[in-house]
Design an enzyme around this catalytic site. Structure first.
Site, mmCIF file in Angstrom:
data_model
loop_
_atom_site.group_PDB
_atom_site.id
_atom_site.type_symbol
_atom_site.label_atom_id
_atom_site.label_comp_id
_atom_site.label_asym_id
_atom_site.label_seq_id
_atom_site.Cartn_x
_atom_site.Cartn_y
_atom_site.Cartn_z
ATOM 1 N N CYS A 2 15.753 -6.903 -10.689
ATOM 2 C CA CYS A 2 17.247 -7.839 -11.098
ATOM 3 C C CYS A 2 17.600 -8.957 -12.284
ATOM 4 O O CYS A 2 16.253 -9.822 -12.451
ATOM 5 C CB CYS A 2 17.951 -8.551 -9.930
ATOM 6 S SG CYS A 2 17.829 -7.030 -8.091
ATOM 7 N N ARG A 27 13.118 -4.615 -17.835
ATOM 8 C CA ARG A 27 12.152 -4.715 -16.144
ATOM 9 C C ARG A 27 13.083 -3.990 -15.260
ATOM 10 O O ARG A 27 12.433 -4.258 -14.185
ATOM 11 C CB ARG A 27 12.978 -6.493 -15.586
ATOM 12 C CG ARG A 27 12.624 -7.157 -16.704
ATOM 13 C CD ARG A 27 13.787 -8.723 -16.661
ATOM 14 N NE ARG A 27 13.748 -9.289 -15.504
ATOM 15 C CZ ARG A 27 12.908 -10.286 -15.487
ATOM 16 N NH1 ARG A 27 12.904 -11.109 -16.170
ATOM 17 N NH2 ARG A 27 12.963 -10.830 -14.068
ATOM 18 N N TRP A 74 18.381 -3.938 -8.988
ATOM 19 C CA TRP A 74 17.366 -2.986 -8.353
ATOM 20 C C TRP A 74 17.434 -2.629 -7.119
ATOM 21 O O TRP A 74 17.092 -3.693 -6.151
ATOM 22 C CB TRP A 74 16.238 -3.469 -9.164
ATOM 23 C CG TRP A 74 14.989 -2.223 -8.598
ATOM 24 C CD1 TRP A 74 14.203 -1.665 -9.761
ATOM 25 C CD2 TRP A 74 14.180 -2.864 -7.947
ATOM 26 N NE1 TRP A 74 13.200 -1.101 -8.625
ATOM 27 C CE2 TRP A 74 13.269 -1.261 -7.589
ATOM 28 C CE3 TRP A 74 13.605 -3.436 -6.326
ATOM 29 C CZ2 TRP A 74 11.913 -1.695 -6.590
ATOM 30 C CZ3 TRP A 74 12.804 -3.248 -5.170
ATOM 31 C CH2 TRP A 74 11.593 -2.063 -5.604
ATOM 32 N N ASN A 100 19.844 -12.631 -7.765
ATOM 33 C CA ASN A 100 18.662 -12.177 -7.468
ATOM 34 C C ASN A 100 18.335 -12.123 -6.425
ATOM 35 O O ASN A 100 18.144 -13.582 -5.692
ATOM 36 C CB ASN A 100 18.119 -12.168 -8.349
ATOM 37 C CG ASN A 100 18.384 -11.650 -10.435
ATOM 38 O OD1 ASN A 100 18.923 -10.867 -10.290
ATOM 39 N ND2 ASN A 100 17.612 -12.233 -11.296
ATOM 40 N N GLY A 101 16.744 -11.415 -5.522
ATOM 41 C CA GLY A 101 16.545 -11.734 -4.740
ATOM 42 C C GLY A 101 16.607 -10.783 -3.395
ATOM 43 O O GLY A 101 18.075 -10.229 -3.141
ATOM 44 N N GLU A 513 -6.575 2.273 -11.158
ATOM 45 C CA GLU A 513 -5.912 1.977 -12.142
ATOM 46 C C GLU A 513 -5.445 2.958 -12.757
ATOM 47 O O GLU A 513 -4.094 3.660 -12.990
ATOM 48 C CB GLU A 513 -6.440 0.968 -13.071
ATOM 49 C CG GLU A 513 -5.882 0.564 -14.544
ATOM 50 C CD GLU A 513 -3.983 0.629 -13.683
ATOM 51 O OE1 GLU A 513 -3.421 -0.344 -12.679
ATOM 52 O OE2 GLU A 513 -3.150 0.113 -14.858
ATOM 53 N N LYS A 517 -2.028 4.327 -12.966
ATOM 54 C CA LYS A 517 -0.820 5.133 -14.302
ATOM 55 C C LYS A 517 -0.665 6.687 -13.946
ATOM 56 O O LYS A 517 0.670 6.839 -14.515
ATOM 57 C CB LYS A 517 -1.534 4.253 -15.531
ATOM 58 C CG LYS A 517 -1.961 3.580 -15.856
ATOM 59 C CD LYS A 517 -0.847 2.718 -16.456
ATOM 60 C CE LYS A 517 -0.152 2.326 -15.383
ATOM 61 N NZ LYS A 517 -0.215 0.343 -15.349
ATOM 62 N N GLU A 520 2.420 6.373 -11.395
ATOM 63 C CA GLU A 520 4.317 6.078 -11.793
ATOM 64 C C GLU A 520 4.886 7.221 -12.369
ATOM 65 O O GLU A 520 5.508 6.720 -13.191
ATOM 66 C CB GLU A 520 3.663 4.425 -12.069
ATOM 67 C CG GLU A 520 2.746 3.676 -12.756
ATOM 68 C CD GLU A 520 2.392 2.939 -13.325
ATOM 69 O OE1 GLU A 520 3.638 2.429 -13.089
ATOM 70 O OE2 GLU A 520 1.507 2.280 -14.103
ATOM 71 N N HIS A 536 -16.431 10.373 3.271
ATOM 72 C CA HIS A 536 -16.096 9.873 4.010
ATOM 73 C C HIS A 536 -14.762 10.415 4.359
ATOM 74 O O HIS A 536 -13.753 9.939 5.068
ATOM 75 C CB HIS A 536 -16.577 8.250 3.800
ATOM 76 C CG HIS A 536 -18.291 7.917 3.810
ATOM 77 N ND1 HIS A 536 -18.404 8.049 4.717
ATOM 78 C CD2 HIS A 536 -18.578 7.201 2.942
ATOM 79 C CE1 HIS A 536 -20.128 7.488 4.493
ATOM 80 N NE2 HIS A 536 -20.083 7.260 3.067
ATOM 81 N N LYS A 635 10.208 -3.294 -13.903
ATOM 82 C CA LYS A 635 8.591 -4.547 -14.214
ATOM 83 C C LYS A 635 8.351 -5.987 -13.683
ATOM 84 O O LYS A 635 7.375 -6.052 -14.061
ATOM 85 C CB LYS A 635 9.291 -4.915 -15.651
ATOM 86 C CG LYS A 635 8.747 -5.231 -16.478
ATOM 87 C CD LYS A 635 7.129 -4.480 -17.473
ATOM 88 C CE LYS A 635 5.949 -5.060 -18.446
ATOM 89 N NZ LYS A 635 4.938 -3.836 -18.012
HETATM 90 C C1 F6R Z 1 2.019 -1.148 -12.577
HETATM 91 C C2 F6R Z 1 2.527 -2.249 -12.526
HETATM 92 C C3 F6R Z 1 2.569 -3.106 -11.541
HETATM 93 C C4 F6R Z 1 2.275 -4.472 -11.620
HETATM 94 C C5 F6R Z 1 2.937 -5.606 -10.576
HETATM 95 C C6 F6R Z 1 2.407 -6.693 -10.429
HETATM 96 O O1 F6R Z 1 1.601 -0.527 -13.602
HETATM 97 O O2 F6R Z 1 2.686 -2.951 -14.234
HETATM 98 O O3 F6R Z 1 1.578 -2.071 -10.426
HETATM 99 O O4 F6R Z 1 1.337 -4.495 -11.756
HETATM 100 O O5 F6R Z 1 3.927 -5.182 -9.990
HETATM 101 O O6 F6R Z 1 3.248 -7.439 -11.377
HETATM 102 P P1 F6R Z 1 2.488 -8.971 -12.029
HETATM 103 O O7 F6R Z 1 1.749 -8.423 -13.136
HETATM 104 O O8 F6R Z 1 4.070 -9.206 -12.841
HETATM 105 O O9 F6R Z 1 2.493 -9.529 -11.369
#
Ligand code: F6R
Length: 640
Positions: A2, A27, A74, A100-101, A513, A517, A520, A536, A635
């Site tokens: 948000c 975001r 969001w 927000n929140g 990771e 990637k 997502e 396992h 974001k």
């Molecule tokens: C994945 C991604 C998220 C962030 C996570 C933490 O591509 O971007 O998994 O890594 O939401 O976000 P930050 O680093 O802003 O605390």
């Protein structure tokens, strides 16, 4: 996640609100809205979906109001639709709130309000805030007093923007464990949950601290603590150049950001590493030399806030650093994966035990830290609620704290005295790429820094490590130059429904990771495993339709990783490797090889992830996905 914005001044409010919201778009959000006061009447325009839908409404109505608040939502409580979009109104339709929140006790309050005859039009927790302020206003006949009373009834971490038709010359803002800034212009004021959004209009900003209320007029801002006492705070100056948010000729921000990685590494290294023979220093040298980047620099955020930039760095004394006997790292998502590698780096170089926890898992548990521990919070945004809350828990137990972030203007920067800032510029694409690599770089630097301070490596060893680190950006450029081969190889697997990623040691987190990637960005189901764990359980999912991506580089776990990959091959899985060029064994056993230049195993995570980022990007783009803003993602994840 948000975003809150606001404007009051001589200009038409709606276009200003939209352009502020545009800056927060990256975001992640699913609906947007504004509340403006036009000819003494409060009116709300809101629409589910992209900001363009709201802009369309605005262009049909052509409002001339000069005061208003806006929001990108969001969804947390209630599906993303027009009704649940913010702003929300009280029953008299004279007070509008954006939020927000989360209001944690909203069910309780809603019940009370319903008994008192209030009705609700949405499923959100936000609507109760509008009603509570309105209820208190009935009694107090004063907006500030009503807000002070209202915040006393709300529980949770939140930020609010409020306008009232009865006070058309003011905007009110509330900050409770969130971020809000007021931008001060000439006869105009701005409100934003991220100072980036006001930077296009003014570089003078007053930041709200925790448990504060702001009364904003065209002439400026007055701040109050929740108990009503006025608080005096001077504005800080932002760098007057707004962040340039453009794709620089790339099809997507994500691809641009993947390509920025060599430069990001050079900039982060230049900041903390003057020369391989000199110790790593986390008191940033403002004018780097020695290995200063020669290519054009990214719009960095170390100049962002003059006051903050002077204070960040690691300020622990040598005695304190030597006395640390345990390190705890807390982070989420991609930052958590970087931290898992960070653990191995620090343990290897410094002989200090390092525990890494997913920050949301710290809630309700006792963290094993005390006065001789260092707790590190890793967060690109510096706003992730779970990470901030975990760091606060460690602080209460007396631990030293350190943040690793890309945003020196963030909440994280405010709650820890020690901060390592990475030099990425803004990361617009929701999926983290360049900030991941920068977090890894910060961990390599931190490992060397601690080892130098504690004497666990010799000066010769330190010099060798720094020299190798300095060589990484050039190796990254070599991988990026093979982009079109990686595209061709990746698209062979674009119709997969499940993909498995495996790796060992330093590259087990790379497997996690890589899987994150891919899922997502492309929405293809993917899981990462420690290669030795395959047998396992996970091996049960393998058959000829499942691609298995193995990260395998020469070194301590090469042979064991190869054996685990063979187990997958024996189940007819489609075999993909990320491996160093010219590896004949790999060429023999794998169907597809995404190659990287030869690299020491210790530094390999800085390279192995890049073909995986590109693979995910190319598959997602080929499948027509919204690469920069994948569905359901935000974001900056500011709710727990
Ligand atoms: C994945 C991604 C998220 C962030 C996570 C933490 O591509 O971007 O998994 O890594 O939401 O976000 P930050 O680093 O802003 O605390």
């Amino acid at each position: 996640m948000c975003g809150i914005v606001g404007y009051l001044g001589p200009a038409k409010a709606a276009p200003v609100l939209i352009s502020e919201l545009r800056c927060l778009e990256y975001r992640g959000y699913d609906s947007a809205g504004v509340a403006i006061i036009q000819d003494g009447q409060l009116s709300v325009l809101k629409a589910a979906g992209k900001l363009g839908n709201l802009e369309k409404l605005i262009s049909e109505r052509k409002p001339t109001a000069t005061v208003g608040i806006g929001h990108t939502r969001w969804a947390t409580h209630g599906v993303p639709n027009d009704q649940n979009a913010h702003p929300h109104l009280d029953n008299s339709k004279t007070i509008a709130v954006v939020h927000n929140g989360i209001i944690e006790n909203y069910e309780e309050i809603k019940e009370e309000l319903a008994k008192a005859g209030y009705t609700f039009e949405s499923d959100t927790d936000t609507e109760v805030v509008a009603h509570v302020i309105s209820q208190e206003y009935e009694k107090e006949q004063d907006m500030l007093k009503a807000i002070f009373k209202a915040v006393g009834r709300l529980r949770g971490a939140y930020a609010l923007g409020v306008v009232s038709q009865k006070h058309p010359d003011k905007i009110y803002a509330v900050n409770q464990h969130y971020s809000l800034s007021v931008g001060l212009g000439h006869n105009e004021s701005f409100l934003a949950s991220d100072s980036m959004a006001v930077r296009q209009y003014t570089n003078k900003v007053v930041r709200l601290e925790q448990s504060e209320v702001a009364e904003i007029t065209v002439d400026g801002v007055r701040l109050f603590a929740f108990d009503g006492k006025e608080v005096k705070r001077r504005p800080v100056s932002l760098d007057s150049n707004p962040y340039v948010i453009d794709k620089g000729g790339y099809k997507h921000f994500l691809l641009k950001e993947i390509h920025e990685q060599p430069l990001v590494l050079r900039q982060t290294l230049a900041k903390y590493l003057v020369h391989p023979t000199k110790p790593v220093s986390f008191i940033p040298h403002i004018t780097p030399h020695g290995n200063q980047p020669t290519s054009p620099s990214l719009p960095t955020n170390n100049e962002e806030d003059n006051l903050l930039s002077k204070s960040y760095g690691v300020h622990l004394t040598d005695m304190e650093l030597k006395g640390i006997d345990r390190i705890q790292v807390v982070a989420c998502g991609t930052a958590y994966h970087a931290s898992l590698i960070g653990k191995q780096i620090i343990e290897h170089l410094c002989n200090i035990p390092v525990a890494v926890d997913i920050a949301s898992e710290v809630r309700g548990r006792r963290l094993m830290v005390n006065e001789s521990s260092l707790t590190i919070a890793v967060s690109q945004s510096g706003e992730t609620a779970d990470t901030l809350s975990a760091l606060e828990s460690a602080k209460k137990l007396g631990s030293f704290t350190l943040g690793i972030t890309n945003r020196p203007d963030s909440h994280l920067a405010q709650i820890t005295p020690n901060l390592i800032v990475t030099e990425c510029g803004i990361e617009v694409s929701v999926a983290a790429t360049k900030t991941y690599l920068a977090q890894l770089t910060a961990f390599y630097l931190l490992g060397i820094f601690l080892a130098e301070k504690r004497g666990s490596i010799t000066p010769e060893q330190a010099k060798g490590l720094k020299t190798q680190l300095n060589a990484v950006p050039t190796l990254l450029e070599q991988i990026l130059a093979r982009e079109s081969d990686i595209r061709t190889a990746s698209l062979k697997y674009a119709d997969a429904h499940d993909v498995v990623f495996i790796g060992r040691g330093l590259n087990f987190p790379t497997a996690l990771e890589g899987a994150l990637k891919l899922k997502e960005l492309s929405y293809i189901h993917a899981s990462g495993y420690a290669a030795g764990e395959l047998k396992h359980g996970p091996i049960a999912v393998l058959d000829s339709k499942v691609p298995v991506v193995t990260i395998i580089v020469p070194g301590s776990v090469y042979e064991k990783t190869l054996s685990n990959a063979q187990e997958a091959r024996a189940r007819n899985a489609q075999m993909i490797a990320v491996a160093v060029e010219g590896d004949e064994l790999v060429a023999k056993h794998f169907d597809t090889v995404l190659s990287i230049p030869p690299v020491d195993e210790f530094f390999s995570p800085l390279l192995t992830v890049v073909p995986l980022q590109l693979m995910s990007y190319f598959i997602a783009d080929y499948l027509g996905k919204d690469v920069d803003q994948p569905r359901n993602l935000a974001k900056s994840v500011t709710v727990e």
